[in-house]
Every structure is written in structure tokens, then in C-alpha cells.
Scaffold this active site. Structure first.
Site, mmCIF file in Angstrom:
data_model
loop_
_atom_site.group_PDB
_atom_site.id
_atom_site.type_symbol
_atom_site.label_atom_id
_atom_site.label_comp_id
_atom_site.label_asym_id
_atom_site.label_seq_id
_atom_site.Cartn_x
_atom_site.Cartn_y
_atom_site.Cartn_z
ATOM 1 C CB ALA A 70 -0.926 -0.001 1.211
ATOM 2 C CB ILE A 113 -2.103 -15.880 -5.763
ATOM 3 C CG1 ILE A 113 -1.227 -17.102 -6.055
ATOM 4 C CG2 ILE A 113 -3.581 -16.222 -5.919
ATOM 5 C CD1 ILE A 113 -1.357 -18.214 -5.031
ATOM 6 C CE1 TYR A 151 5.226 -17.705 5.484
ATOM 7 C CE2 TYR A 151 4.562 -18.455 3.310
ATOM 8 C CZ TYR A 151 5.344 -18.601 4.449
ATOM 9 O OH TYR A 151 6.226 -19.649 4.529
ATOM 10 C CG HIS A 152 -2.783 -14.485 3.181
ATOM 11 N ND1 HIS A 152 -3.649 -15.327 2.504
ATOM 12 C CD2 HIS A 152 -1.752 -14.251 2.329
ATOM 13 C CE1 HIS A 152 -3.147 -15.594 1.300
ATOM 14 N NE2 HIS A 152 -2.009 -14.964 1.179
#
Length: 501
Positions: free
Chosen positions: A16, A95, A436-437
Site C-alpha cells: 500500500a 496470486i 502469510y496473510h
């Protein structure tokens, strides 16, 4: 070192942060500083080719965070977080999903006013105008067999769209990749660095230790390894689900009881900081293959399976499997399960896990990593555990289909002896991993929610001139891989700052 003065100081040059910096700097009258603790990714062949992404794990470009002991799960899980320009978009498998409309409708219902599908759509479109997406080519024979096996198991064949529609099915992933090179936020929004506008200063290898507040609790700058950097308008925090709450806590913004325990003076008692830690917990089923996995391979995890187990009444899938063109035995081998030279894996994970954890400080020393406690599989009705058990059954059902008959030698883990729900659950929890989220630790919510950290304009409650924009603001977990949604948050934040949204 004397202070440097900007209009906006952005902490974290990740998914971001790079978006926000580039968008704000489109106004030549604004002075923008983007601070990244790691080095530049430009020209770095360790980072840019997407196929090499797993080789980045555990390197100097990875914070490689450990987690607190888990009473009901694998305590050896290591959480990769990128320390390089582009952040985790420079470090992941690329992804690419936009959040389904149902997830964004849920966000609105949870207090994220104005973040529903219609309001978010223009900002996803801005992302897609900058970030190149492509579908994994239908060329690898094992991928093709896996998709066919999924359809033989009763799942529809899907092309994963970017319009917010979503449902059960199996298909080849879309990836933010172009000719094998990842389209990270840094590649898409900042490269080439020597052509950036003069009002945008990208300061790599710059660590921030504290957000500076004036007597009125307004953010006025940051304390960094380059000295004091002043922000005349706003500080925007984009350090991710672990380090954004860590930095707020180091700055005296967070639960008063925890700050007192650590010995940090309380500036703003904000109970939600570091709470509501979310993830996609992951299991794995591994098979030995009858032959080496052939090329072409883009990034090793190329087929997705989405299914409804019937446990969750939500119309969206509650089970996601990534299919790996490798025997993924990082946590099964140490537990005594066999491996093989050639194989493939299905990794069932919980789309919207109900277990929640915390991020806390280990000490008042900014150099110390935070204490990360996911509390995996601790939700009281064992929802996460039940979905994962059904996920293993779904993976096995796919593997049993005729399309894969010529590929499989044997199931390596958990192996044919593990059959009952109790046995599957014990295996999954003992060998669990993460996708890994991490998300949710600076939750976006209605001002009436005592645990909301930021309001719908991403402004930190009780602090003027400070916003948070990264996955930490997720009110709840997205059903799918979250990276494109974090890009969208960057676009939306820039528009909010400029008064456009």
C-alpha cells in the site's frame, strides 16, 4: 542530524505504501517521503523473477517472524514479512484476487461505511490500470490434470474474474506477473526510481522507531534512523499487520494496560491496537508423483480450489486450497512424515477463520521483534478445525479422481493410516502452516466500536494527522489472497487524503 520537512511521511514502502506515495506525488506541490526499512528491489534478480519467491524466505530480505507457543497448533510456524521496497508484493507468489463482493458487503456490515463493493470498485479499477494481471497458462500437464480432477470431483471449472463475482470451483490462478517478472507495487508504481518526480523522496534502508505527537496528540513526524522527519500534513502508517501496531504501541498509542506493563507512557488509550489478528491457517496433503514435475512452471502454486463445506452458512466458499507443484514438507518432515524427490501438494486453508490473536510488544526497545500470538484453532466452536478436516477430505477426493491416476505413487502426509476426523485434526494442527496473510490488527470500524483503531477514512482514533493503510485495517479476512485488496486500500487512502473519496 537536522530535521527534514515534508507534507506527507509514509512509513513502509510496501504494497500500500508505494501506491500512496506515487499517487500523492502526482500533485507537484506536495512534498512526499516514502520510508522503507529495507533496500530497493530495482534490478534485484533475487526479487523480481516471481518463480524464485520461495528462495526469499528466511533471507536478509525477510523479517522471518517467530510466533508465540500455540496450545492447539504448530508453534514452529514462521511468518515471512518482506524487508524490501514493494513489501510483501515483492516477496509473495503474486496470486491476484480482488476481494469478492460478499467480503466487502461484510466489511460494511461490520462498520466499514463506504467500503462496499460499489464504492470500492473504482479503486480496484485504478489498481488494474497500473498492475498487469495474467492467467497462469494452461500448459503444465500436472496443472491441467489437477483442474480436470477438480471437475471430476464435482467442482465447476472457473476463470477467476476481477469483477467481484466469486464462487465454488477450480481453476488456474491469475497472477500480477508480466513475462515472469512480478508486478509489485514498487515495479508498477515506482520504477524506474531515477525517473520519479522530484517531490517524491524514496528513502530506503530507513527504520522508523516512533511516531512523534505534539501536545494536542497530532502526528507531526517520525523518529528514524535518518533522524527526525517532519510531516506538516499527515503521517501515513503502512508497515503491515505486525509492524503497524508495533509502531503505534511504541508511540504510546494502544491498550493502556499493555503500555503500562512495557513502561511506555500512554498518549492515547486505544484498546484495539494489536488485537483482532487474523490469518488463513493452512494444512497440507502431500503426494509422491510418478515422474518429475515438468515445465512450464510460473511460480509453483498455480491452481486454486474453492469449496463450501456446509459448515458456514455464508454463500461464499469457506475452504480454499492452493495446489503446489512440489512436495511441501516443511512441517511434515520434522514431524516424522516421509518426503520424496518429486511430488505435489494441496494446502487446505480456512477462508474466514474465526480464531483471533494479538500482536504485543516484547519490550520498549524498537529493535525487538513483536510478540505474535495467532491463537490458531482456539475459536470456541472449533469452526476452523472442522473446516480444515473437511479440507483434507476434499483434497483427497480430488486426488482420487481418474485424471490424477497416472501421477500419484502414494500419499506421503498424512498417509492412508490417518482417517478419522480426530486423527485428521490432530495431524493438521500439528503440521499447520500459514499462507502469510496476517491482517486485522488496526481494525477499520465505526467510531462507536470500542475496538476499532481507524475510522472509515483510515484515521487513527484520538490522533490527528495519522492514518493506517495496509492489511492491518481489514475488518475481517477476505475469502481469497488479500494482496490486490491491499493495493486497493492504497489507492483509496490516497484518494481520501486528497479529498476525492
Amino acid at each position: 542530524m537536522s530535521a527534514s520537512v515534508y507534507d506527507y511521511v509514509i512509513i513502509g514502502g510496501g504494497t500500500a505504501g508505494a501506491v500512496i506515495a506515487a499517487r500523492l506525488a502526482e500533485d507537484p506541490s506536495l512534498r512526499v517521503a516514502l520510508l522503507e526499512a529495507g533496500p530497493s528491489d530495482e534490478g534485484d534478480r533475487r526479487v523480481l523473477p516471481v518463480r524464485a519467491w520461495m528462495a526469499l524466505l528466511g533471507t536478509e530480505l525477510d523479517y522471518d517472524y517467530r510466533i508465540e507457543p500455540q496450545p492447539r497448533s504448530n508453534s514452529a510456524i514462521r511468518h515471512s514479512r518482506a524487508r524490501v521496497l514493494g513489501g510483501c508484493s515483492s516477496h509473495n507468489s503474486c496470486i491476484a484476487f480482488r476481494a469478492p463482493d460478499g467480503d466487502l458487503q461484510r466489511w460494511e456490515a461490520e462498520g466499514a461505511a463506504g467500503w462496499g463493493p460499489e464504492a470500492s470498485a473504482p479503486f480496484f479499477q485504478r489498481v488494474f490500470g497500473k498492475v498487469h494481471l495474467e492467467e497462469i497458462p494452461d500448459a503444465n500437464p500436472l496443472n491441467r490434470a489437477l483442474v480436470e480432477a477438480g471437475t471430476e470431483a464435482g467442482l465447476p471449472r472457473l476463470t477467476f474474474a476481477t469483477d467481484g463475482s466469486f464462487g465454488e470451483g477450480v481453476g488456474l490462478f491469475q497472477v500480477n506477473v508480466k513475462e515472469g517478472i512480478r508486478q509489485s507495487s514498487s515495479v508498477a508504481y515506482l520504477h524506474p526510481l531515477n525517473a520519479l518526480p522530484p517531490n517524491l523522496h524514496v528513502l530506503t534502508d530507513t527504520t522508523v522507531t516512533r511516531i512523534l505527537l505534539d501536545d494536542d496528540n497530532r502526528a507531526v513526524g517520525v523518529e528514524s534512523s535518518r533522524g527526525i522527519l517532519r510531516a506538516e500534513r499527515e503521517v501515513i502508517l503502512c508497515a503491515g499487520a505486525f509492524d503497524s501496531p508495533k509502531l503505534l504501541l511504541l508511540s504510546g498509542i494502544g491498550p493502556a494496560s499493555h503500555l503500562a506493563e512495557i513502561g511506555i507512557p500512554v498518549r492515547v488509550d486505544l484498546p484495539g491496537v494489536g488485537g483482532h489478528l487474523l490469518d488463513h491457517p493452512e494444512g497440507v496433503v502431500v503426494w509422491e508423483s510418478a515422474q518429475p514435475i515438468p515445465d512450464p512452471i510460473v511460480q509453483l502454486w498455480e491452481v486454486g480450489v474453492f469449496a463450501r463445506t456446509g459448515i458456514d452458512p455464508d454463500p461464499l466458499p469457506d475452504l480454499m486450497c492452493h495446489v503446489g507443484l512440489m512436495p511441501f514438507t516443511w512441517h511434515t518432515e520434522p514431524a516424522g512424515y516421509p518426503t520424496a524427490t518429486h511430488g505435489f501438494s494441496l494446502t487446505p486453508n480456512v477462508c474466514r477463520a474465526r480464531s483471533e490473536g494479538t500482536v504485543r510488544l516484547a519490550s520498549a526497545n524498537p529493535a525487538d521483534p513483536p510478540r505474535i500470538d495467532f491463537r490458531y484453532f482456539t475459536d470456541p466452536d472449533k469452526y476452523d478445525e472442522r473446516v480444515m478436516v473437511e479440507g483434507v477430505k476434499t483434497a483427497r477426493r480430488i486426488a482420487a479422481q481418474p485424471a490424477l491416476a497416472g501421477w500419484i505413487v502414494r500419499e506421503l502426509a498424512p498417509g492412508p493410516s490417518v482417517q478419522s476426523d480426530a486423527e485428521i485434526s490432530a495431524y493438521v494442527r500439528a503440521t499447520a502452516n500459514t499462507v502469510y496473510h496476517p491482517a486485522g490488527t488496526c481494525k477499520l470500524g465505526d467510531p462507536s466500536d470500542p475496538l476499532a483503531v481507524v475510522d472509515p477514512q483510515l484515521r487513527v482514533r484520538g490522533v490527528a494527522g495519522l492514518r493506517v493503510a495496509d492489511a492491518s485495517v481489514f475488518p475481517s479476512m477476505t475469502t481469497v489472497n488479500p494482496a490486490i485488496t491491499v493495493f486497493m486500500i492504497g489507492e483509496r487512502c490516497a484518494a481520501l487524503v486528497r479529498g476525492e473519496a
